[in-house]
Design a protein around this motif. Structure first.
Motif, short mmCIF file in Angstrom:
data_model
loop_
_atom_site.label_atom_id
_atom_site.label_comp_id
_atom_site.label_asym_id
_atom_site.label_seq_id
_atom_site.Cartn_x
_atom_site.Cartn_y
_atom_site.Cartn_z
N ARG A 256 -50.14 41.49 -47.89
CA ARG A 256 -51.09 40.26 -47.45
C ARG A 256 -50.09 39.10 -47.52
N GLY A 257 -49.13 38.88 -47.98
CA GLY A 257 -47.91 37.92 -47.91
C GLY A 257 -47.32 38.09 -46.49
N TYR A 258 -47.13 39.20 -45.95
CA TYR A 258 -46.56 39.56 -44.74
C TYR A 258 -47.58 38.83 -43.56
N VAL A 259 -49.03 39.28 -43.85
CA VAL A 259 -49.90 38.85 -42.80
C VAL A 259 -50.03 37.26 -42.84
N ILE A 260 -49.84 36.77 -43.88
CA ILE A 260 -50.10 34.97 -43.97
C ILE A 260 -49.00 34.55 -43.48
N SER A 261 -47.78 35.14 -43.61
CA SER A 261 -46.40 34.23 -43.28
C SER A 261 -46.30 34.48 -41.68
N ASP A 262 -46.49 35.96 -41.26
CA ASP A 262 -46.14 36.49 -39.94
C ASP A 262 -47.31 36.51 -39.07
N VAL A 263 -48.47 36.73 -39.46
CA VAL A 263 -49.66 36.52 -38.65
C VAL A 263 -50.38 35.13 -38.82
N SER A 264 -51.47 35.17 -39.66
CA SER A 264 -52.00 33.79 -39.91
C SER A 264 -52.84 34.13 -41.31
N PRO A 265 -53.03 33.11 -42.03
CA PRO A 265 -53.73 33.20 -43.34
C PRO A 265 -55.37 33.63 -43.00
N MET A 266 -55.77 33.28 -41.80
CA MET A 266 -57.11 33.53 -41.26
C MET A 266 -57.11 35.33 -41.39
N GLU A 267 -56.35 35.78 -40.70
CA GLU A 267 -56.30 37.03 -40.44
C GLU A 267 -56.12 37.70 -41.93
N ALA A 268 -55.12 37.39 -42.74
CA ALA A 268 -55.10 37.76 -44.29
C ALA A 268 -56.43 37.88 -44.93
N GLY A 269 -57.16 36.61 -44.96
CA GLY A 269 -58.66 36.63 -45.03
C GLY A 269 -59.56 37.83 -44.85
N TRP A 270 -59.58 37.85 -43.55
CA TRP A 270 -60.30 39.08 -42.94
C TRP A 270 -59.96 40.52 -43.55
N TRP A 271 -58.57 40.66 -43.53
CA TRP A 271 -58.09 41.97 -44.26
C TRP A 271 -58.65 42.17 -45.73
N GLU A 272 -58.59 40.91 -46.21
CA GLU A 272 -58.99 41.00 -47.90
C GLU A 272 -60.51 41.33 -48.04
N ALA A 273 -61.48 40.78 -47.16
CA ALA A 273 -62.68 41.00 -47.09
C ALA A 273 -63.09 42.52 -46.80
N MET A 274 -62.31 43.24 -45.93
CA MET A 274 -62.55 44.40 -45.71
C MET A 274 -62.12 45.46 -46.65
N ASN A 275 -60.92 44.97 -47.16
CA ASN A 275 -60.38 45.90 -48.40
C ASN A 275 -61.50 45.86 -49.51
N ARG A 276 -62.09 44.40 -49.91
CA ARG A 276 -62.99 44.82 -50.99
C ARG A 276 -64.29 45.51 -50.75
N ILE A 277 -64.78 45.37 -49.47
CA ILE A 277 -65.72 46.50 -48.93
C ILE A 277 -65.47 47.86 -49.21
N SER A 278 -64.43 48.36 -48.88
CA SER A 278 -63.79 49.69 -48.96
C SER A 278 -63.54 49.87 -50.53
N ASN A 279 -63.10 48.92 -51.48
CA ASN A 279 -62.93 49.44 -52.74
C ASN A 279 -64.41 49.57 -53.27
N MET A 280 -65.35 48.66 -53.00
CA MET A 280 -66.76 48.83 -53.59
C MET A 280 -67.47 50.12 -53.51
N TYR A 281 -67.68 50.51 -52.37
CA TYR A 281 -68.32 52.03 -52.20
C TYR A 281 -67.66 53.10 -53.04
N LEU A 282 -66.10 52.90 -52.91
CA LEU A 282 -65.46 54.15 -53.42
C LEU A 282 -65.54 54.06 -55.03
N MET A 283 -66.04 52.96 -55.70
CA MET A 283 -65.98 52.80 -57.08
C MET A 283 -67.17 53.81 -57.58
#
Length: 354
Positions: A256-283
């Motif tokens: 996430r730190g790499y995406v924030i610094s080298d891509v954009s904080p916006m893209e890191a936010g979208w990645w975090e949202a998808m990561n949370r959805i993935s974690n939820m159904y695996l729970m």
């Protein structure tokens, strides 16, 4: 054909009466509530603080999960294992609970002091900015309550109080949602970050009230001195637990730190949202296994019984995994959803007419 259907229904009836299916149903209910409240929370929080704020909250969530494991001494799996194995021996249980409490308090106090002392450094290292030092100061003062809450839930799991465990998790989901939304609506990003490091401390008092009538919740079970023998047993789990708890969050934080610094904080936010959805159904699967398997395996002493329990678990889990993952795969295709809706409406017309 009728005999085959009867056998199938009889098999289903026997399966539904097994402990593992009951635990799966309880934890699935808790997980679904957590998924629903989590999706609502992510949607509202993301709308208010934006993808950049979601990325920062994700960083803090990963860091807090590491800190929580260290502050508890990494002994929560050991608490579940040994309580499940000695739950009928009051003297053993008293010594286990007393030692667990003292390890938790000592470790969490040390971690709390470190968080407060190095708050500026942690803000720069974790949040990539020095303006969030106040979050780590607040975390330092509340980390003890977080650790005690984790200890309580581990004890409940060890005693196989599945219904209490699920009720506490459901309450945790609803209270966490209300607590987070109230802080975010009041202070925006600042409120979201504060909620990450404080709402579990509120849950400690809620959990304490919900289990107030359980027989082991008495100072008589926690008053003994620290046992070095039990401490050695607990710390067998420390290295394993801390290694597991650190590797995944650290890898996510680095990515996430790499995406924030080298891509954009916006893209890191979208990645975090998808990561949370993935974690939820695996729970649905992982939480059921953690609740049922560890205390159950701790009870079994005979190799034949252990093998039988593993086979029984496979018979239940593998079909559920196949059905669940197939359903997720099919739902990914919008045409399949349209097909299901067409079948529903056609059946409705057949039964009820136009």
């Amino acid at each position: 054909m009728g005999e085959l259907i009867t056998r199938f229904l009889s098999l289903c009836k026997r399966i539904t009466k097994t402990d593992i299916v009951k635990v799966f149903s309880f934890t699935a209910m808790s997980t679904l509530v957590k998924m629903l409240t989590g999706l609502i929370s992510v949607k509202v929080v993301a709308t208010i603080i934006g993808p950049i704020g979601v990325a920062l909250v994700g960083q803090l969530n990963n860091f807090s999960s590491i800190i929580m494991t260290i502050s508890s001494g990494g002994i929560n799996s050991g608490i579940i294992k040994y309580i499940a194995g000695y739950k009928n021996d009051k003297d053993k249980i008293t010594s286990l609970l007393s030692t667990a409490l003292r390890i938790t308090v000592i470790c969490s106090l040390v971690v709390g002091i470190m968080l407060i002392a190095f708050h500026q450094y942690l803000s720069k290292c974790i949040m990539l900015s020095s303006e969030y030092g106040y979050v780590f100061i607040i975390f330092g003062f509340t980390v003890l309550l977080h650790a005690l809450n984790m200890m309580l839930t581990s004890i409940i799991n060890g005693f196989k109080e599945f219904r209490k465990y699920v009720k506490i998790n459901i309450a945790n989901s609803f209270i966490g949602l209300l607590f987070t939304l109230s802080l975010v609506l009041t202070w925006n990003l600042k409120g979201a970050l504060i909620s990450v490091v404080t709402y579990q401390s509120i849950m400690f008092f809620v959990a304490l009230w919900m289990i107030r009538k359980l027989p082991w919740l008495s100072w008589n079970y926690f008053r003994e001195k620290l046992s070095l023998l039990i401490t050695k047993k607990f710390f067998k789990y420390t290295l394993m637990t801390i290694t597991i708890a650190i590797t995944l969050p650290v890898s996510q934080m680095l990515l996430r730190g790499y995406v924030i610094s080298d891509v954009s904080p916006m893209e890191a936010g979208w990645w975090e949202a998808m990561n949370r959805i993935s974690n939820m159904y695996l729970m649905v699967i992982t939480s059921s296994l953690s609740v049922y398997y560890l205390p159950r395996m701790s009870e079994l002493k005979d190799t034949i019984e252990l093998r039988h329990e593993i086979i029984k678990c496979y018979k239940v889990i593998i079909p559920l995994l196949v059905v669940g993952f197939t359903f997720v795969f099919l739902l990914e295709n919008g045409l399949f959803v349209c097909f299901l809706l067409q079948i529903f409406f056609r059946c409705r017309i057949c039964f009820y007419g136009n």
